[in-house]
Design an enzyme around this catalytic site. Structure first.
Site, short mmCIF file in Angstrom:
data_model
loop_
_atom_site.label_atom_id
_atom_site.label_comp_id
_atom_site.label_asym_id
_atom_site.label_seq_id
_atom_site.Cartn_x
_atom_site.Cartn_y
_atom_site.Cartn_z
N ASP A 137 -48.13 -15.50 28.97
CA ASP A 137 -47.07 -16.35 28.48
C ASP A 137 -45.86 -16.35 29.53
OD1 ASP A 137 -46.66 -17.52 25.30
OD2 ASP A 137 -45.08 -17.75 26.76
N LEU A 162 -43.03 -17.24 28.47
CA LEU A 162 -41.70 -16.96 27.47
C LEU A 162 -40.76 -18.26 27.45
CD1 LEU A 162 -41.37 -13.11 27.66
CD2 LEU A 162 -42.64 -14.24 25.89
N PHE A 178 -53.37 -21.79 24.41
CA PHE A 178 -52.53 -22.46 23.67
C PHE A 178 -51.30 -22.89 24.17
CE2 PHE A 178 -54.88 -19.02 21.23
CZ PHE A 178 -55.27 -19.75 19.92
N ALA A 179 -51.04 -22.54 25.36
CA ALA A 179 -49.89 -23.03 26.17
C ALA A 179 -49.78 -24.55 26.30
CB ALA A 179 -49.65 -22.18 27.31
N TYR A 210 -47.64 -36.92 24.83
CA TYR A 210 -48.33 -35.83 24.35
C TYR A 210 -49.71 -36.03 24.09
CZ TYR A 210 -49.67 -32.27 21.08
OH TYR A 210 -50.22 -31.04 20.27
N LYS A 256 -53.37 -34.32 26.10
CA LYS A 256 -54.27 -33.61 25.56
C LYS A 256 -55.83 -34.35 25.48
CE LYS A 256 -51.92 -30.12 23.73
NZ LYS A 256 -52.29 -28.66 23.86
N PHE A 293 -54.70 -30.47 13.00
CA PHE A 293 -53.78 -31.44 12.26
C PHE A 293 -52.42 -30.59 12.05
CE2 PHE A 293 -55.92 -35.31 11.04
CZ PHE A 293 -57.27 -34.93 12.04
N ASN A 294 -51.82 -30.63 10.98
CA ASN A 294 -50.46 -29.89 11.05
C ASN A 294 -50.51 -28.61 10.77
OD1 ASN A 294 -50.02 -33.06 10.66
ND2 ASN A 294 -47.72 -32.20 10.79
N ARG A 308 -49.40 -35.90 5.75
CA ARG A 308 -49.84 -34.95 6.64
C ARG A 308 -50.78 -33.96 6.01
NH1 ARG A 308 -48.39 -38.78 9.14
NH2 ARG A 308 -46.81 -38.69 10.87
N1 UDP Z 1 -40.18 -35.04 9.08
C1 UDP Z 1 -39.08 -35.35 8.27
N2 UDP Z 1 -37.99 -34.64 8.62
C2 UDP Z 1 -37.82 -33.62 9.40
C3 UDP Z 1 -39.18 -33.12 10.15
C4 UDP Z 1 -40.11 -34.05 9.86
O1 UDP Z 1 -39.26 -36.29 7.73
O2 UDP Z 1 -36.92 -33.05 9.75
C5 UDP Z 1 -41.29 -35.89 8.87
C6 UDP Z 1 -41.84 -36.47 10.09
O3 UDP Z 1 -41.19 -37.83 10.13
C7 UDP Z 1 -43.43 -36.54 9.89
C8 UDP Z 1 -43.66 -35.28 8.97
O4 UDP Z 1 -42.56 -34.88 8.50
O5 UDP Z 1 -43.73 -37.72 8.83
C9 UDP Z 1 -44.37 -34.35 9.59
O6 UDP Z 1 -43.57 -34.01 10.86
P1 UDP Z 1 -43.64 -32.79 11.68
O7 UDP Z 1 -42.95 -33.00 12.75
O8 UDP Z 1 -43.72 -31.60 10.93
O9 UDP Z 1 -45.41 -32.84 12.55
P2 UDP Z 1 -45.97 -33.69 13.35
O10 UDP Z 1 -46.93 -34.90 12.18
O11 UDP Z 1 -45.09 -34.66 13.96
O12 UDP Z 1 -46.94 -33.15 14.10
#
Ligand code: UDP
Length: 330
Positions: free
Chosen positions: A34, A36, A75-76, A143, A147, A171-172, A223
């Site tokens: 890494d 860092l 992962f980086a 981004y 990817k 996903f998230n 999400r």
């Molecule tokens: N979001 C928000 N306020 C924040 C951060 C995120 O409303 O302070 C919303 C963002 O617009 C999206 C959802 O939360 O609709 C998830 O965003 P996040 O950045 O967590 O993950 P992403 O989907 O971009 O990977």
């Protein structure tokens, strides 16, 4: 083949550190590399750490020439959609050039297995939901494009040079391991769950929900939150799968979506704090809804998320920020 020694590139970061912890617990000898730049020394969970950057190709080639790994977990990356629009050069360099260096060094040293962190951002705006792997790929941010380009590189390197790869579209990513000193610590923090929790714990004085006029059940974005330890589990299973098939691409999600307000409500219920967010304009590049069809990973990897229930994730994140209000010590 039973793997025993693995290289984790980006193992000091959020997903990489949880994966390294998981891999160590499963008996693997983990070497982390890494730079860092975003990762944290206190998040390292490994038997060996190398502070180095993939952009230093000669250095990396020498390392792979001198060491033999059963698999490489990559992962980086730079991974913020908004930042990638402002500064695409950083993304083409840190993501594409770095992945190219990694693949070249792998090719020249006979390393033939890589597990790559991809993203649902490769799909762009959903044409149908939930998103399955065959959904058209029209990434709308640099981004997502970087990817997707790396996925194509991996495909070409497989056909021409026999490098096997698992391409895992997260996903998230959410949740953490507070009891083992691992959490989420981005500076600045842009993600929803840590932002809501930090606001509830009075570690930040503002919380804005970006957009309340989306065509969803309460007007805010939906999400699919997947726990980092569930991601870690899928990575090891995907690595084993590469003994049977040379290339795999799977969505990693739960198939269940939560609106941003449902996330706020979960934090409100669990913390007992009456959170009142502000509403702001939509964040550019945010699709209304991103939910995975993860049936392929469920079936082919025999993988099932076990820790991705939203309330459990929120409890852990509250614990992490209660124990470490400023994140990692360094
Ligand atoms: N979001 C928000 N306020 C924040 C951060 C995120 O409303 O302070 C919303 C963002 O617009 C999206 C959802 O939360 O609709 C998830 O965003 P996040 O950045 O967590 O993950 P992403 O989907 O971009 O990977």
């Amino acid at each position: 083949m039973k793997i025993s020694r693995v290289l984790v590139i980006g193992g000091a970061g959020y997903v990489g550190s949880h994966f390294s912890f998981f891999a160590g617990n499963n008996g693997l000898k983990v070497t982390i590399m890494d730079n860092l730049s975003k990762g944290h020394r206190s998040a390292l969970r490994c038997s060996e750490f190398i502070e180095a950057d993939l952009l230093n190709y000669d250095n990396f080639l020498k390392h792979l020439s001198d060491n033999k790994y059963d698999a490489i977990f990559h992962f980086a990356a730079s991974c913020l959609v908004g930042e990638s629009v402002q500064d695409p050069a950083q993304y083409y360099k840190n993501n594409i050039l770095a992945a190219f260096n990694m693949l070249e060094a792998m090719r020249l040293t006979g390393h033939d297995k890589v597990i790559f962190s991809s993203t649902c951002a490769v799909y762009g705006y959903p044409q149908r939901l939930p998103l399955d792997e065959n959904h058209p790929k029209n990434p709308i941010s640099p981004y997502g494009r970087t990817k997707l380009a790396i996925e194509w590189m991996l495909e070409d390197y497989n056909v021409a040079y026999g490098i096997r790869s698992a391409q895992l579209r997260y996903f998230n990513a959410a949740g953490c391991e507070p009891d083992f000193g691992l959490g989420e610590d981005h500076k600045p923090e842009t993600h929803l769950i840590p932002n809501v929790v930090r606001f509830a714990l009075k570690l930040s004085d503002e919380l804005t929900i970006f957009g309340d006029d989306y065509p969803t059940r309460d007007g805010t974005c939906v999400r699919d939150y997947i726990h980092v330890m569930d991601l870690a589990d899928a990575h090891l299973k995907a690595c084993s799968k590469l003994d049977e098939v040379p290339m795999i691409r799977y969505n990693l999600g739960t198939g269940r979506g939560y609106t941003n307000l449902e996330v706020v409500d979960s934090v409100r219920r669990i913390s007992g704090v009456d959170i009142k967010p502000k509403y702001g304009p939509r964040r550019p590049g945010d699709p209304a809804e991103l939910v995975a069809d993860a049936a392929l990973a469920h079936e082919n990897l025999d993988w099932k998320p076990t820790r991705s229930d939203l309330d459990s994730i929120v409890k852990e994140v509250i614990k992490w920020f209660s124990l470490c209000p400023q994140g990692y010590p360094n």
